[in-house]
Design an enzyme around this catalytic site. Structure first.
Site, PDB file in Angstrom:
ATOM      1  N   LYS A  38       1.395 -89.138   2.868  1.00 28.16           N
ATOM      2  CA  LYS A  38       0.623 -89.259   4.135  1.00 28.16           C
ATOM      3  C   LYS A  38       1.236 -91.451   4.053  1.00 28.16           C
ATOM      4  O   LYS A  38       1.719 -91.441   3.738  1.00 28.16           O
ATOM      5  CB  LYS A  38      -0.450 -89.573   4.914  1.00 28.16           C
ATOM      6  CG  LYS A  38      -1.166 -87.975   4.902  1.00 28.16           C
ATOM      7  CD  LYS A  38      -2.538 -87.938   4.894  1.00 28.16           C
ATOM      8  CE  LYS A  38      -2.872 -86.181   5.446  1.00 28.16           C
ATOM      9  NZ  LYS A  38      -2.492 -85.793   6.425  1.00 28.16           N
ATOM     10  N   ARG A  69      -4.406 -75.073   3.783  1.00 31.12           N
ATOM     11  CA  ARG A  69      -4.064 -73.255   3.574  1.00 31.12           C
ATOM     12  C   ARG A  69      -3.720 -72.652   1.934  1.00 31.12           C
ATOM     13  O   ARG A  69      -3.994 -71.815   2.362  1.00 31.12           O
ATOM     14  CB  ARG A  69      -3.121 -72.973   4.475  1.00 31.12           C
ATOM     15  CG  ARG A  69      -1.684 -73.746   4.823  1.00 31.12           C
ATOM     16  CD  ARG A  69      -0.684 -74.099   5.819  1.00 31.12           C
ATOM     17  NE  ARG A  69      -1.195 -75.479   6.399  1.00 31.12           N
ATOM     18  CZ  ARG A  69      -0.863 -75.278   7.803  1.00 31.12           C
ATOM     19  NH1 ARG A  69       0.289 -74.911   8.329  1.00 31.12           N
ATOM     20  NH2 ARG A  69      -1.017 -75.662   8.367  1.00 31.12           N
TER      21      ARG A  69
HETATM   22  N1  BES Z   1      -6.549 -82.893   6.223  1.00 37.30           N
HETATM   23  C1  BES Z   1      -5.000 -82.626   7.156  1.00 37.30           C
HETATM   24  C2  BES Z   1      -5.690 -82.508   8.308  1.00 37.30           C
HETATM   25  C3  BES Z   1      -5.762 -83.810   8.823  1.00 37.30           C
HETATM   26  C4  BES Z   1      -4.904 -84.715   9.350  1.00 37.30           C
HETATM   27  C5  BES Z   1      -7.485 -83.382   9.541  1.00 37.30           C
HETATM   28  C6  BES Z   1      -5.684 -85.720  10.314  1.00 37.30           C
HETATM   29  C7  BES Z   1      -7.406 -85.096  10.148  1.00 37.30           C
HETATM   30  C8  BES Z   1      -6.508 -86.388  10.115  1.00 37.30           C
HETATM   31  C9  BES Z   1      -3.994 -81.357   6.719  1.00 37.30           C
HETATM   32  O1  BES Z   1      -4.042 -81.335   5.170  1.00 37.30           O
HETATM   33  C10 BES Z   1      -3.065 -81.612   6.986  1.00 37.30           C
HETATM   34  O2  BES Z   1      -2.285 -83.293   6.262  1.00 37.30           O
HETATM   35  N2  BES Z   1      -2.013 -81.092   7.770  1.00 37.30           N
HETATM   36  C11 BES Z   1      -1.120 -81.990   8.332  1.00 37.30           C
HETATM   37  C12 BES Z   1       0.170 -80.415   8.611  1.00 37.30           C
HETATM   38  C13 BES Z   1       1.255 -80.549   8.711  1.00 37.30           C
HETATM   39  C14 BES Z   1       2.067 -81.593   7.574  1.00 37.30           C
HETATM   40  C15 BES Z   1       2.170 -79.160   9.219  1.00 37.30           C
HETATM   41  C16 BES Z   1      -0.778 -82.391   9.300  1.00 37.30           C
HETATM   42  O3  BES Z   1      -2.055 -82.059  10.066  1.00 37.30           O
HETATM   43  O4  BES Z   1      -0.447 -83.289   9.656  1.00 37.30           O
HETATM   44 MN    MN Z   2      -2.907 -82.530   3.978  1.00 32.83          MN
END
Ligand code: BES
Ligand code: MN
Ligand code: ZN
Length: 495
Positions: A278, A352
């Protein structure tokens, strides 16, 4: 904070502050009228001076009440003199509690349960008072040297007539249980990732089991998960130095052999994204990626405290998601517990992966329904913002029951479609399915992924990425959706 029912008549009451409601156009609530009479028209004087219009959420603190054992009076605007919406009722309560953050005020009596609120009884109104006051009193100060608190409220009395005692008592008991569940959820969520690890969460679950003997806690270790074939879950924790845990909570409060309600909460104690790392800004907030798991703990605490006549199972898959030489790599393919193969196209779509094996594992409980809670997608924030949680599921009756509960609990939800057409986006060239569905409809494709592991029971998924915590100046956990789930359980038990 101590909560009590207050049946002493106003003229004999003694407290640091009395909270009474005032409507627009100089109309007083019953208690405001009574106090006005016993104080030679003090409240009317204030209103006719123009110091309070009665608009919802407006407050005036009267600091001196001559010749009265009531030290202060807080006037709270309620809006037009007609039954309030549930939302406006809570707004007035919140305004009241925010006006009481003075160290001298320790004991208050709240006369707002007498207000007429649409489709609400004394039980509901009492519960809301406890929930709102308790929530506002929450502060996360355990890691600060200066433990000075903003509010010194110690005792809250809820004024009620003898005739409503049974209803108010029931509301108080539920309010206390839910408020305590919310506090546990917020406390765990606000803890940083270096303290709140999967092992810590498991220990906290065991502590909860000690406090509530009706809760049976057991922890599956990585070796257990290996035997079960949970390779999707284990692939995420492989990149972390913290061992994964699968926390199970069993609350057998219902009929023997009755099908349980299964609650599954994403317990990712820190989500760095893994190899698909991230960005740095805001990454601290990924300590909140375990809010689904914390919600399961808070909800089971409340259920046990309310002694609900239901069978409930809580499952919390817990792990970190870190970059590491042994972490998942984009392109890796693994076999989940269900036998389905998954191509990992983005290691940041890890929620997931830990949930899918838990959904498969849930089958062994022969569940009545399964509800999972997860801070699953940033896309949910884009679609719905920070007001409702996202709701998706394969069963209309379950989704409607959750929507109804969300209205009563004032913990909102909005349903998104889980249509076949979206499943297309998860196609993989090399495995049964990919773990991401492209840039469109990210919340829906994430739920589509989960749905493929929830085919054998009634299932709903709550995406709480926008509602589990606040960002910015008031950054902190909200404890949502504990109130919603508690309401759903109460409806299932007694509805
Ligand atoms: N925990 C995150 C989702 C999230 C992101 C919650 C920002 C709250 C704020 C999750 O594990 C994630 O990183 N999801 C990705 C999915 C994507 C790679 C398809 C996302 O939302 O960017
Ligand atoms: Mn994630
Ligand atoms: Zn995550």
């Amino acid at each position: 904070m101590d909560y009590a029912i207050e049946t002493t008549p106003l003229e004999k009451l003694q407290c640091d502050c009395l909270i009474v409601g005032v409507y627009q156009d100089q109309q007083l609530s019953a208690s405001a009228g009574a106090i006005n009479n016993s104080t030679q028209g003090l409240i009317n004087k204030i209103i006719s001076r123009g110091d309070l219009s009665g608009k919802n959420g407006e407050t005036v603190l009267i600091n001196v009440v001559p010749d009265s054992p009531i030290e202060r009076i807080l006037l709270v605007g309620l809006g037009e003199n007609q039954p309030l919406s549930g939302k406006n009722y809570r707004k007035a309560l919140l305004a009241a509690v925010n006006s009481l953050k003075k160290p001298q005020i320790k004991s208050v009596v709240c006369c707002l349960a007498e207000c007429d609120v649409i489709a609400a009884d004394w039980q509901w109104k009492t519960r809301q008072i406890v929930e709102v006051f308790n929530d506002a009193a929450y502060q996360f100060i355990q890691l600060k040297s200066d433990k000075e608190t903003e509010s010194r409220l110690e005792k809250l009395g809820i004024a009620a007539p003898e005739t409503e005692l049974a209803s108010v008592k029931a509301g108080l008991a539920q309010g206390r249980a839910i408020a305590e569940g919310v506090v546990l959820t917020k406390q765990l969520a606000d803890l940083p990732g270096n303290i709140c690890t999967p092992t810590y969460l498991a220990e906290q679950a065991l502590e909860l089991g000690k406090k509530y003997p009706s809760l049976d806690i057991s922890i599956l270790e990585e070796s257990d998960m290996e035997k079960l074939g949970m390779r999707a879950l284990l692939s995420v924790s492989r990149g972390s130095r913290q061992p994964a845990k699968l926390i199970t909570l069993n609350y057998p409060g219902g009929e023997k052999n009755g099908k349980p309600i299964v609650l599954i909460g994403k317990g990712l104690t820190f989500d760095a994204g893994g190899i698909s790392l991230k960005q740095a800004p805001g990454m601290d907030e990924m300590k909140y990626d375990m809010c689904g798991g914390a919600t399961v703990l808070g909800t089971l605490l409340a259920a046990a405290q309310m002694q609900l006549p239901l069978n409930i199972i809580g499952l919390i898959p817990s792990s970190e998601n870190m970059p590491d030489g042994d972490a998942n790599k984009p392109g890796d393919i693994l076999t989940s517990m269900s036998g389905k193969t998954i191509e990992i196209l983005n290691t940041d779509a890890e929620g997931r992966l830990i949930l899918c094996d838990t959904l498969t594992y849930a089958e062994r409980y022969n569940p009545d329904v399964v509800i999972d809670l997860a801070t699953l997608t940033g896309a949910c924030l884009v679609a719905l913002g920070r007001v409702p949680s996202g709701l998706l599921g394969n069963d209309d009756a379950l989704c409607n029951a959750l929507l109804a509960a969300s209205e009563t609990a004032n913990d909102s939800l909005w349903r998104l479609p889980l249509w076949e057409e979206f499943q297309e986006q998860l196609k993989s060239n090399f495995a049964d399915l990919a773990n991401i569905g492209g840039k469109d409809a990210g919340t829906i494709t994430a739920a589509c992924f989960l749905s493929q592991f929830a085919e054998n029971y009634h299932w709903a998924h709550l995406d709480i990425a926008g509602t589990a915590w606040r960002t910015g100046q008031t950054k902190g956990a909200t404890g949502r959706p504990v109130p919603l789930l508690c309401q759903y359980l109460i409806n299932r038990a007694y509805g």
